[in-house]
Design a protein around this motif. Structure first.
Motif, PDB file in Angstrom:
ATOM      1  N   ARG A  70       0.872  -1.274   0.151  1.00  0.00           N
ATOM      2  CA  ARG A  70      -0.240  -0.052  -0.012  1.00  0.00           C
ATOM      3  C   ARG A  70       0.572   1.128   0.164  1.00  0.00           C
ATOM      4  O   ARG A  70       0.202   2.465  -0.002  1.00  0.00           O
ATOM      5  N   ASP A  71       2.114   1.122   0.108  1.00  0.00           N
ATOM      6  CA  ASP A  71       2.916   2.461   0.221  1.00  0.00           C
ATOM      7  C   ASP A  71       2.809   3.308  -0.978  1.00  0.00           C
ATOM      8  O   ASP A  71       3.258   4.505  -0.916  1.00  0.00           O
ATOM      9  N   HIS A  72       2.445   2.779  -2.199  1.00  0.00           N
ATOM     10  CA  HIS A  72       2.465   3.627  -3.169  1.00  0.00           C
ATOM     11  C   HIS A  72       1.034   4.195  -3.565  1.00  0.00           C
ATOM     12  O   HIS A  72       0.902   5.206  -4.424  1.00  0.00           O
ATOM     13  N   ILE A  73      -0.205   3.933  -2.826  1.00  0.00           N
ATOM     14  CA  ILE A  73      -1.476   4.004  -3.237  1.00  0.00           C
ATOM     15  C   ILE A  73      -1.720   5.532  -2.690  1.00  0.00           C
ATOM     16  O   ILE A  73      -2.503   6.326  -3.633  1.00  0.00           O
ATOM     17  N   PRO A  74      -1.138   6.290  -1.710  1.00  0.00           N
ATOM     18  CA  PRO A  74      -1.213   7.649  -1.338  1.00  0.00           C
ATOM     19  C   PRO A  74      -0.665   8.589  -2.658  1.00  0.00           C
ATOM     20  O   PRO A  74      -1.422   9.586  -3.101  1.00  0.00           O
ATOM     21  N   ASP A  75       0.309   8.030  -3.197  1.00  0.00           N
ATOM     22  CA  ASP A  75       0.979   8.942  -4.240  1.00  0.00           C
ATOM     23  C   ASP A  75       0.068   8.807  -5.382  1.00  0.00           C
ATOM     24  O   ASP A  75      -0.168   9.725  -6.264  1.00  0.00           O
ATOM     25  N   ILE A  76      -0.367   7.438  -5.814  1.00  0.00           N
ATOM     26  CA  ILE A  76      -1.333   7.487  -6.935  1.00  0.00           C
ATOM     27  C   ILE A  76      -2.702   8.227  -6.613  1.00  0.00           C
ATOM     28  O   ILE A  76      -3.103   9.054  -7.433  1.00  0.00           O
ATOM     29  N   LEU A  77      -3.139   8.400  -5.658  1.00  0.00           N
ATOM     30  CA  LEU A  77      -4.253   9.242  -5.411  1.00  0.00           C
ATOM     31  C   LEU A  77      -4.152  10.651  -5.172  1.00  0.00           C
ATOM     32  O   LEU A  77      -5.005  11.254  -5.817  1.00  0.00           O
ATOM     33  N   ASP A  78      -2.819  11.085  -5.024  1.00  0.00           N
ATOM     34  CA  ASP A  78      -2.676  12.223  -5.311  1.00  0.00           C
ATOM     35  C   ASP A  78      -2.279  12.674  -6.710  1.00  0.00           C
ATOM     36  O   ASP A  78      -2.791  13.824  -7.410  1.00  0.00           O
ATOM     37  N   GLY A  79      -1.676  11.744  -7.507  1.00  0.00           N
ATOM     38  CA  GLY A  79      -1.610  12.034  -8.855  1.00  0.00           C
ATOM     39  C   GLY A  79      -3.111  12.238  -9.535  1.00  0.00           C
ATOM     40  O   GLY A  79      -3.169  13.053 -10.454  1.00  0.00           O
ATOM     41  N   LEU A  80      -4.110  11.272  -9.180  1.00  0.00           N
ATOM     42  CA  LEU A  80      -5.398  11.142  -9.854  1.00  0.00           C
ATOM     43  C   LEU A  80      -6.053  12.590  -9.280  1.00  0.00           C
ATOM     44  O   LEU A  80      -6.906  13.204 -10.381  1.00  0.00           O
ATOM     45  N   ALA A  81      -6.143  12.971  -8.166  1.00  0.00           N
ATOM     46  CA  ALA A  81      -6.572  14.579  -7.668  1.00  0.00           C
ATOM     47  C   ALA A  81      -5.791  15.539  -8.498  1.00  0.00           C
ATOM     48  O   ALA A  81      -6.593  16.423  -9.029  1.00  0.00           O
ATOM     49  N   ARG A  82      -4.849  15.674  -8.634  1.00  0.00           N
ATOM     50  CA  ARG A  82      -4.055  16.723  -9.594  1.00  0.00           C
ATOM     51  C   ARG A  82      -4.327  16.635 -11.178  1.00  0.00           C
ATOM     52  O   ARG A  82      -4.664  17.487 -11.658  1.00  0.00           O
ATOM     53  N   THR A  83      -4.753  15.428 -11.681  1.00  0.00           N
ATOM     54  CA  THR A  83      -5.169  15.202 -12.896  1.00  0.00           C
ATOM     55  C   THR A  83      -6.428  15.662 -13.188  1.00  0.00           C
ATOM     56  O   THR A  83      -6.947  16.391 -13.839  1.00  0.00           O
ATOM     57  N   LEU A  84      -7.242  15.378 -12.157  1.00  0.00           N
ATOM     58  CA  LEU A  84      -8.607  15.678 -11.933  1.00  0.00           C
ATOM     59  C   LEU A  84      -9.000  17.418 -11.963  1.00  0.00           C
ATOM     60  O   LEU A  84      -9.868  17.820 -12.479  1.00  0.00           O
TER      61      LEU A  84
END
Length: 799
Positions: A49-63
């Motif tokens: 799970r350590d990479h999921i916060p970064d993925i969520l942040d990337g999704l937010a920035r993309t949106l």
């Protein structure tokens, strides 16, 4: 679902804010759902799970229109971790599908309204971009890892020997990871690490270098059984070994190779380019190290298997027992030479063939029944014996002892039956021979018992405790007790206190290992006193310990009585002869002197002269008789006849003696012969007495007018004198007593007593006093020859 967002802000902005504010809840629910996937359960929580916060942040920035696909890419470490546990692309995509559902489900629950279509489309586009980035990362990492693993596998396949494999492995590692400039492989040998492979600038010089466990980076990694990293190597005090070029490297990473939780080797990689290896590079090194450890374990297992198989093959072939393995279809899988020879076949004929092709048809049904019983019950069958004629028709019966036992796999399932065959023909022959020997021994014991029981002497075996172990029937006659009642009784209880006191010192001597022979007084049954002769022989074990003795006791009372009588008679005879011989010498000397004086007178007439001559001859014969009696007395008393040897020439000496004999017997011829060197040392008076006696006997016991031949001969170590006369042979009944005292030969028709029978006894005594011997040969055809053999140098004896 609504078509538009609220008037205050676009829906994408609201969803992006939601991803930032609810990130922790999303991660927890996603983690819970993903854990339901079987493949994900092998991942540690951090790697999951350590990479999921970064993925969520990337999704937010993309949106929100601030990000790009770069922000949606998971790190290579994410892909390597999943490759380690066996993730494939579908399972990587599934992770992101679970993430999509988690975000939308939580959004719907917390917003209380349907998600706008535009938001869903925007989110789907962002998720799809994240999936694409993850697939690209996974694919790239997978290809890189596979290239590295292929390099390791090729190194294992194309290398001969451990050193070549390790060297090829390090070359592949260096080629796969661009940041790796050097690598060394430390192999654990006893309590040290030894550099067995190395690549990189000047690394070959470190081959063979040794360090102790716990020393420098590699030694500490080995001792901790965990990876260790050196950042800024030039300043790291742990970097001291020859395996690392401290002046050139900026970073180093040591990874132990574990085989069954034990450190077998340590890989140390170094980089001149970076101060510290990235997580992805460290994970790659660990992955390759794990693969290398697996290959080393496989090679070690293969070597051990080969050694075990070689040992098993050597054991089965060197075993004197026949060994075989039969599968569940009753076919031979393995057969050693000894078992093949039991069947009279070659070893190579058996594998894959059914047992019926080799087992005697008469025994086949029984053998198959036993094998199936072992396969069905799993219980061994031991001690089954078979007898067969081999080769058939030879009449030679062979005996085999066969044992059957189940052979099981690791899971306990029965794979087949082990067969152990032993040729016991010799054992059976030995047992039969032993049976016959025991029967013969029993028969011999019975015969021996009959012989022993028939003897009048006591025969027994006594233990160290002085108790009887075996006795014969003579005990019943001696002591009035049956022998079977004596076993276990003490000697003193049977022979009595007085006899025991006499024998006790003898018992002590024999128990010290000495063979004892002794005569002593004995009190017999009823108080009769007499004498016994005892012989005690110790019973000694192989270790030299005396455990008892064998005893033989003879009643010698009668023998002692006869010996005493003989001794008294002998003493009387010797005294009588000595007195008579001594007392007669003085008057005979006077008679001889008077007769000699008379014969010298010139005025005697012929008649007086003849009378004086007869008196002188009779006196000389009487003197010789007295001398013989004195010699006989000396010999009988054990003193022997005294001699005084001196140097003499035999041939001339015997010639002189013969001249005197010719004067006594003027009517007989005495031809003589000489041969060899006649020099020697002997008593001339005594040897003259011997020659005179033998020649006189030859004259008396030969036909009148026949010659008496005397031959003297000098041999290498002795002198010989032989006297031969013609005439009949000495009678057989006289020969055993020829040299015995008081025995004389008498010719048929001649009853005159010429002597008392001491002549040849004294002759033999004189010859033996010189250390010589006398031989006699007598036949009707050749006549009689007495041969005296003397050593050249006789020693003085007596006085």
């Amino acid at each position: 679902m609504a078509d538009e967002a609220g008037p205050d802000r676009p829906s994408g902005l609201r969803l992006g804010a939601f991803l930032r504010s609810s990130g922790e809840r999303i991660v927890q629910e996603w983690s819970s759902r993903v854990r339901a996937l079987p493949i994900a359960r092998a991942l540690p929580e951090l790697a999951l799970r350590d990479h999921i916060p970064d993925i969520l942040d990337g999704l937010a920035r993309t949106l929100e229109g601030e990000g790009s696909a770069v922000h949606l890419r998971a790190p290579d470490l994410h892909a390597l971790a999943r490759l380690e546990v066996g993730f494939d692309l579908q399972e990587v995509v599934t992770e992101y599908g679970v993430l999509r559902r988690c975000v939308l489900d939580i959004w719907s629950r917390e917003s209380g309204e349907l998600t706008p279509v535009r938001d869903v489309l925007a989110f789907d586009q962002a998720i799809d971009a994240a999936i694409g980035a993850a697939v690209a990362t996974y694919t790239a990492t997978r290809e890189r890892t596979l290239r590295a693993l292929d390099a390791v596998s090729n190194a294992a396949l194309n290398s001969e020997g451990l050193h070549n494999f390790l060297q090829s492995f390090l070359v592949g590692l260096r080629e796969t990871s661009p940041i790796v400039d050097s690598a060394s492989m430390y192999v654990v040998e006893e309590e040290e690490l030894v550099v067995r492979a190395a690549v990189g600038p000047a690394q070959e010089e470190s081959l063979g270098a040794r360090i102790r466990l716990g020393e420098c980076l590699a030694g500490r990694a080995a001792l901790a059984a965990a990876p260790l990293e050196s950042v800024d190597t030039r300043e790291d005090p742990r970097i001291t070994s020859a395996g690392i070029n401290k002046e050139r490297l900026r970073s180093a990473y040591a990874v132990p190779l574990l085989i069954e939780s034990r450190v077998a080797a340590v890989i140390v990689v170094g980089s001149e380019k970076v101060r510290a290896l990235s997580d992805e590079d460290r994970l790659l090194v660990r992955t390759l190290a794990a693969r290398a450890a697996a290959i080393l374990a496989l090679e070690r297992s293969r070597d051990e298997t080969h050694k075990a198989l070689a040992m098993l093959s050597s054991f089965t072939e060197s075993s004197p027992l026949g060994l075989a393995f039969v599968d569940t279809e009753l076919r031979y899988v393995l057969v050693n030479t000894a078992l093949a020879e039991l069947h009279g076949r070659r070893r190579g004929e058996f594998p894959g063939k059914p047992i019926r092709a080799f087992v005697d048809p008469a025994q086949l049904e029984e053998v198959e029944r036993v094998l199936r019983r072992v396969l069905e019950t799993g219980e061994p069958v031991v001690g089954r014996e078979f007898t067969m004629e081999l080769p058939p028709g030879s009449g030679r019966m062979l005996h085999r002892l066969v044992r059957y036992f189940p052979v099981r796999g690791a899971d306990g399932a029965i794979w087949g039956v082990g067969v152990v065959g032993e040729d016991i023909t010799e054992r059976r022959s030995a047992e039969e021979a032993l049976r016959r020997s025991r029967a013969a021994l029993s028969e011999s014991e019975q015969r021996l018992r009959l012989v022993v029981d028939s003897l009048p002497d006591l025969i027994n075996i006594v233990g160290a405790d002085e108790r009887y172990r075996l006795t014969n029937k003579a005990y019943e006659a001696w002591f009035g007790v049956p022998p079977e009642s004596l076993a276990g009784k003490r000697i003193v209880e049977v022979i009595g206190e007085e006899n025991y006191r006499t024998a006790k010192p003898l018992f002590e001597r024999v128990m010290r290992g000495e063979t004892v022979r002794h005569e002593h007084p004995f009190v017999f049954r009823g108080g009769r006193r007499g004498f016994v002769e005892v012989t005690f022989v110790p019973q000694v074990t192989a270790a030299g310990r005396v455990i008892g003795f064998v005893s033989l006791v003879s009643d010698i009372t009668e023998r002692k009585r006869r010996e005493a009588e003989d001794l008294r008679r002998l003493e009387f005879e010797q005294q009588l002869i000595g007195i008579v011989s001594h007392d007669l010498r003085n008057p005979l000397s006077a008679i001889t002197l008077a007769a000699t004086v008379l014969l010298r007178r010139e005025d005697l007439d012929e008649r007086a002269t003849k009378t004086a001559a007869r008196i002188l001859a009779s006196a000389e014969r009487a003197s010789r008789l007295i001398r013989d009696l004195l010699d006989f007395t000396s010999a009988r008393l054990g003193r022997g006849i005294p001699i005084s040897p001196r140097e003499v020439e035999l041939h001339s000496f015997v010639a002189g003696v013969l001249e005197e004999v010719r004067l006594v017997y003027p009517d007989r011829e005495f031809p003589s012969q000489q041969a060899g060197d006649g020099r020697g040392a002997f008593d001339t008076d005594r040897i003259a007495q011997v020659i005179t006696n033998i020649t006189s006997n030859a004259v008396q016991y030969s036909p009148p007018g026949t010659p008496i031949t005397v031959k003297t001969e000098g041999r290498a170590e002795e002198l010989a004198v032989s006297v031969h006369n013609e005439g009949p042979a000495i009678p057989d009944e006289i020969r055993p007593h020829l040299f015995a005292p008081m025995h004389r030969g008498v010719l048929p028709g001649d009853s005159r007593a010429r002597s008392v029978g001491l002549g040849l006894y004294i002759v033999k005594s004189i010859v033996e006093a010189h250390g010589g011997r006398i031989e006699v040969r007598s036949t009707n055809e050749e006549g009689t020859t007495f041969t005296v053999l003397l050593p050249r140098q006789a020693r003085k004896r007596g006085g």
